[in-house]
Design an enzyme around this catalytic site. Structure first.
Site, PDB file in Angstrom:
ATOM      1  N   LYS A  19      11.473  56.777   4.999  1.00  0.00           N
ATOM      2  CA  LYS A  19      12.142  57.042   6.271  1.00  0.00           C
ATOM      3  C   LYS A  19      12.698  55.774   6.895  1.00  0.00           C
ATOM      4  O   LYS A  19      11.978  54.795   7.066  1.00  0.00           O
ATOM      5  CB  LYS A  19      11.139  57.692   7.238  1.00  0.00           C
ATOM      6  CG  LYS A  19      11.696  58.021   8.613  1.00  0.00           C
ATOM      7  CD  LYS A  19      12.697  59.171   8.582  1.00  0.00           C
ATOM      8  CE  LYS A  19      13.454  59.306   9.899  1.00  0.00           C
ATOM      9  NZ  LYS A  19      12.871  60.264  10.804  1.00  0.00           N
ATOM     10  N   HIS A  76       3.680  65.801  21.833  1.00  0.00           N
ATOM     11  CA  HIS A  76       3.168  64.700  22.657  1.00  0.00           C
ATOM     12  C   HIS A  76       2.226  65.289  23.694  1.00  0.00           C
ATOM     13  O   HIS A  76       2.460  66.401  24.173  1.00  0.00           O
ATOM     14  CB  HIS A  76       4.312  63.988  23.391  1.00  0.00           C
ATOM     15  CG  HIS A  76       5.220  63.202  22.497  1.00  0.00           C
ATOM     16  ND1 HIS A  76       4.912  61.948  22.039  1.00  0.00           N
ATOM     17  CD2 HIS A  76       6.425  63.506  21.960  1.00  0.00           C
ATOM     18  CE1 HIS A  76       5.891  61.498  21.273  1.00  0.00           C
ATOM     19  NE2 HIS A  76       6.830  62.425  21.194  1.00  0.00           N
ATOM     20  N   ALA A 135      10.266  61.019  24.063  1.00  0.00           N
ATOM     21  CA  ALA A 135      11.143  61.958  23.355  1.00  0.00           C
ATOM     22  C   ALA A 135      10.355  62.748  22.331  1.00  0.00           C
ATOM     23  O   ALA A 135       9.533  62.197  21.611  1.00  0.00           O
ATOM     24  CB  ALA A 135      12.260  61.180  22.663  1.00  0.00           C
ATOM     25  N   HIS A 178      17.860  65.602  11.433  1.00  0.00           N
ATOM     26  CA  HIS A 178      18.174  66.233  12.714  1.00  0.00           C
ATOM     27  C   HIS A 178      19.615  65.997  13.190  1.00  0.00           C
ATOM     28  O   HIS A 178      19.849  65.363  14.215  1.00  0.00           O
ATOM     29  CB  HIS A 178      17.172  65.844  13.809  1.00  0.00           C
ATOM     30  CG  HIS A 178      16.713  64.398  13.789  1.00  0.00           C
ATOM     31  ND1 HIS A 178      17.582  63.330  13.789  1.00  0.00           N
ATOM     32  CD2 HIS A 178      15.480  63.856  13.768  1.00  0.00           C
ATOM     33  CE1 HIS A 178      16.888  62.208  13.779  1.00  0.00           C
ATOM     34  NE2 HIS A 178      15.613  62.498  13.759  1.00  0.00           N
ATOM     35  N   LEU A 203      15.049  63.021  20.763  1.00  0.00           N
ATOM     36  CA  LEU A 203      16.098  62.186  20.172  1.00  0.00           C
ATOM     37  C   LEU A 203      16.339  62.654  18.742  1.00  0.00           C
ATOM     38  O   LEU A 203      15.371  62.946  18.048  1.00  0.00           O
ATOM     39  CB  LEU A 203      15.689  60.710  20.187  1.00  0.00           C
ATOM     40  CG  LEU A 203      15.670  60.089  21.596  1.00  0.00           C
ATOM     41  CD1 LEU A 203      15.048  58.707  21.557  1.00  0.00           C
ATOM     42  CD2 LEU A 203      17.085  60.033  22.176  1.00  0.00           C
ATOM     43  N   HIS A 225      17.054  58.353  10.409  1.00  0.00           N
ATOM     44  CA  HIS A 225      17.235  58.694  11.825  1.00  0.00           C
ATOM     45  C   HIS A 225      18.606  58.126  12.171  1.00  0.00           C
ATOM     46  O   HIS A 225      18.765  56.917  12.326  1.00  0.00           O
ATOM     47  CB  HIS A 225      16.137  58.070  12.691  1.00  0.00           C
ATOM     48  CG  HIS A 225      16.280  58.451  14.134  1.00  0.00           C
ATOM     49  ND1 HIS A 225      15.464  59.374  14.738  1.00  0.00           N
ATOM     50  CD2 HIS A 225      17.189  58.066  15.076  1.00  0.00           C
ATOM     51  CE1 HIS A 225      15.856  59.543  16.000  1.00  0.00           C
ATOM     52  NE2 HIS A 225      16.893  58.752  16.224  1.00  0.00           N
ATOM     53  N   ASP A 249      11.646  68.851  13.032  1.00  0.00           N
ATOM     54  CA  ASP A 249      11.400  67.694  13.899  1.00  0.00           C
ATOM     55  C   ASP A 249      10.451  68.071  15.035  1.00  0.00           C
ATOM     56  O   ASP A 249      10.552  67.532  16.138  1.00  0.00           O
ATOM     57  CB  ASP A 249      12.707  67.098  14.438  1.00  0.00           C
ATOM     58  CG  ASP A 249      12.506  65.710  15.038  1.00  0.00           C
ATOM     59  OD1 ASP A 249      11.465  65.087  14.756  1.00  0.00           O
ATOM     60  OD2 ASP A 249      13.385  65.255  15.797  1.00  0.00           O
ATOM     61  N   ASN A 268       5.753  58.002  11.449  1.00  0.00           N
ATOM     62  CA  ASN A 268       5.786  57.124  12.641  1.00  0.00           C
ATOM     63  C   ASN A 268       4.499  57.207  13.455  1.00  0.00           C
ATOM     64  O   ASN A 268       4.508  57.485  14.647  1.00  0.00           O
ATOM     65  CB  ASN A 268       7.019  57.405  13.514  1.00  0.00           C
ATOM     66  CG  ASN A 268       7.063  58.829  14.055  1.00  0.00           C
ATOM     67  OD1 ASN A 268       6.524  59.750  13.429  1.00  0.00           O
ATOM     68  ND2 ASN A 268       7.697  59.029  15.192  1.00  0.00           N
ATOM     69  N   ARG A 314       1.245  63.799  13.541  1.00  0.00           N
ATOM     70  CA  ARG A 314       0.374  62.778  14.152  1.00  0.00           C
ATOM     71  C   ARG A 314      -0.947  62.622  13.388  1.00  0.00           C
ATOM     72  O   ARG A 314      -1.047  63.009  12.225  1.00  0.00           O
ATOM     73  CB  ARG A 314       0.096  63.100  15.634  1.00  0.00           C
ATOM     74  CG  ARG A 314       1.296  63.586  16.452  1.00  0.00           C
ATOM     75  CD  ARG A 314       2.474  62.658  16.454  1.00  0.00           C
ATOM     76  NE  ARG A 314       3.483  63.089  17.427  1.00  0.00           N
ATOM     77  CZ  ARG A 314       4.720  62.641  17.438  1.00  0.00           C
ATOM     78  NH1 ARG A 314       5.140  61.767  16.536  1.00  0.00           N
ATOM     79  NH2 ARG A 314       5.573  63.059  18.342  1.00  0.00           N
TER      80      ARG A 314
HETATM   81  C1  NCD Z   1      10.076  61.971  17.427  1.00  0.00           C
HETATM   82  C2  NCD Z   1       8.621  61.696  17.718  1.00  0.00           C
HETATM   83  O1  NCD Z   1       8.155  62.029  18.816  1.00  0.00           O
HETATM   84  O2  NCD Z   1       7.922  61.159  16.849  1.00  0.00           O
HETATM   85  N1  NCD Z   1      10.766  62.259  18.645  1.00  0.00           N
HETATM   86  C3  NCD Z   1      11.911  62.953  18.768  1.00  0.00           C
HETATM   87  O3  NCD Z   1      12.441  63.042  19.887  1.00  0.00           O
HETATM   88  N2  NCD Z   1      12.461  63.545  17.738  1.00  0.00           N
HETATM   89  C4  NCD Z   1      10.663  60.819  16.728  1.00  0.00           C
HETATM   90  C5  NCD Z   1      11.944  61.168  16.029  1.00  0.00           C
HETATM   91  O4  NCD Z   1      11.943  61.921  15.069  1.00  0.00           O
HETATM   92  O5  NCD Z   1      12.970  60.656  16.439  1.00  0.00           O
HETATM   93 ZN    ZN Z   2      11.472  63.266  13.865  1.00  0.00          ZN
END
Ligand code: NCD
Ligand code: ZN
Length: 346
Positions: free
Chosen positions: A99, A253, A265, A174, A221, A136, A249, A41, A17
């Site tokens: 990505k 959050h 997710a 993943h 996810l 992904h 991964d 992202n 982040r």
């Molecule tokens: C990831 C995220 O929070 O940025 N979330 C996840 O569930 N893995 C996004 C991702 O890698 O799919």
């Molecule tokens: Zn990810």
């Protein structure tokens, strides 16, 4: 009590982040891993070389002076990505990979690619210059069951990409299913396809998400699958095969965004990443292959040298208790239903 010293590992799929969250979560990864592939992202996404350069500078400015942690930057592929910009980013050493998020597949993926054909010229260029594509691997068709989205992606999307771009290096990020690890083993060739495997998908199956109630901190996810798939992932990760490597991964959050009527997710594993992996490798009797998975296979795929220093992991007498939440926003670290009895020696 056992102990093992391995070449310092790298994390080939990491979300750290920006802003206050970056400052909160970066130390856990930077203390243990030599390098990490940094996911792009953010809001807005890191989609150009200039944005990746700025993001890298922000990350470096959060590291202590003596840190040797190296963020490896990625660009977020969009319908309007400019191949020349990616090539400049690759040649100047700013970009390590690109990505692909299918639009709306996961957290912050609304700028993702709406139709792969639109980015074929970009993929052509990446193939020509040797810039890897990280995918992904889930279809976004809402009529497809959430537990089948990865499997269907292999058939509908990844097969076509491999056919149309025979020299493009691709990482299926993943991997969560037997089908995915089998697909990668069948198509890995001499280093054109690989998969990352997270720590949490080695620890939980889909029952964990619903044990005694709904557990938002086990929701990510691609979503965790049946136990048969978890066992297939353990077999793949611990096999020592060159085409599987470590990618946490780890996706932090704020607590309020997870524990909500529509929780997002992402599972935050960074503070325990190596202990989580070591626990699984030890239980499988495959500690000898941990170094390949964590420290050798990734650099080999990316054409980089392994790190030159080491870390030591040791077994603990007691399983690790739940870690405290971190940061002002109380990010909750992953707590495994499997006792974690390994630690990094600092
Ligand atoms: C990831 C995220 O929070 O940025 N979330 C996840 O569930 N893995 C996004 C991702 O890698 O799919
Ligand atoms: Zn990810």
């Amino acid at each position: 009590m056992k102990a093992i010293t391995i070449t310092r590992p790298d994390d080939w799929h990491l979300h750290i982040r920006d802003g206050a969250m970056l400052q909160t979560v970066l130390p856990a990864s930077a203390q243990v891993f030599g390098r990490a592939i940094i996911m792009p992202n953010l809001r807005p996404p890191v989609a150009t070389t200039a944005q990746a350069e700025r993001y890298r500078a922000a990350i470096l400015s959060c590291l202590p002076q003596d840190s040797r942690f190296k963020p490896l930057m990625t660009a977020y592929l969009t319908d309007t990505t400019d191949p020349d910009d990616l090539q400049r980013g690759h040649e100047s050493g700013v970009l390590t990979a690109v990505k692909l998020y299918p639009a709306h597949a996961t957290t912050n993926s609304d700028h993702g690619v709406s139709d792969l054909k639109k980015v074929y010229p970009v993929l052509e260029r990446m193939q020509a210059i040797g810039l890897p594509l990280l995918v992904h691997g889930e279809v976004t068709d809402p009529t497809i069951d959430i537990f089948d989205r990865e499997k269907i992606f292999l058939e509908r999307v990844l097969s076509g990409l491999l056919r149309d771009f025979p020299a493009l290096k691709i990482v299926l990020e993943h991997a969560t299913t037997q089908e995915a690890v089998d697909f990668v083993a069948a198509h890995a060739g001499d280093g054109r396809l690989a998969a990352t495997i997270t720590a949490h998908h080695l620890h939980i199956n889909r029952n964990a998400i619903f044990t005694g109630g709904i557990r938002p901190h086990f929701y990510c996810l691609p979503i965790a699958k049946r136990e048969t798939h978890r066992l297939a992932l353990i077999k793949a990760a611990t096999s020592g095969a060159a085409y599987y490597f470590l990618g946490t991964d780890s996706a932090p959050h704020p607590q309020a965004a997870k524990e909500s009527g529509c929780g997002c997710a992402g599972i935050y594993t960074a503070p325990l990443a190596m202990p989580l992996y070591a626990t699984i490798f030890a239980q499988a009797g495959k500690l000898d292959n941990l170094e390949k998975f964590a420290s050798r296979n990734g650099p080999q795929f990316y054409g980089l040298a392994p790190n030159t220093d080491t870390i030591t992991l040791r077994q603990t007498a007691q399983p690790t208790p739940p870690l405290a939440c971190v940061g002002a926003e109380a990010v909750t670290p992953f707590f495994s239903p499997i006792p974690v009895d390994w630690e990094v020696v600092h």
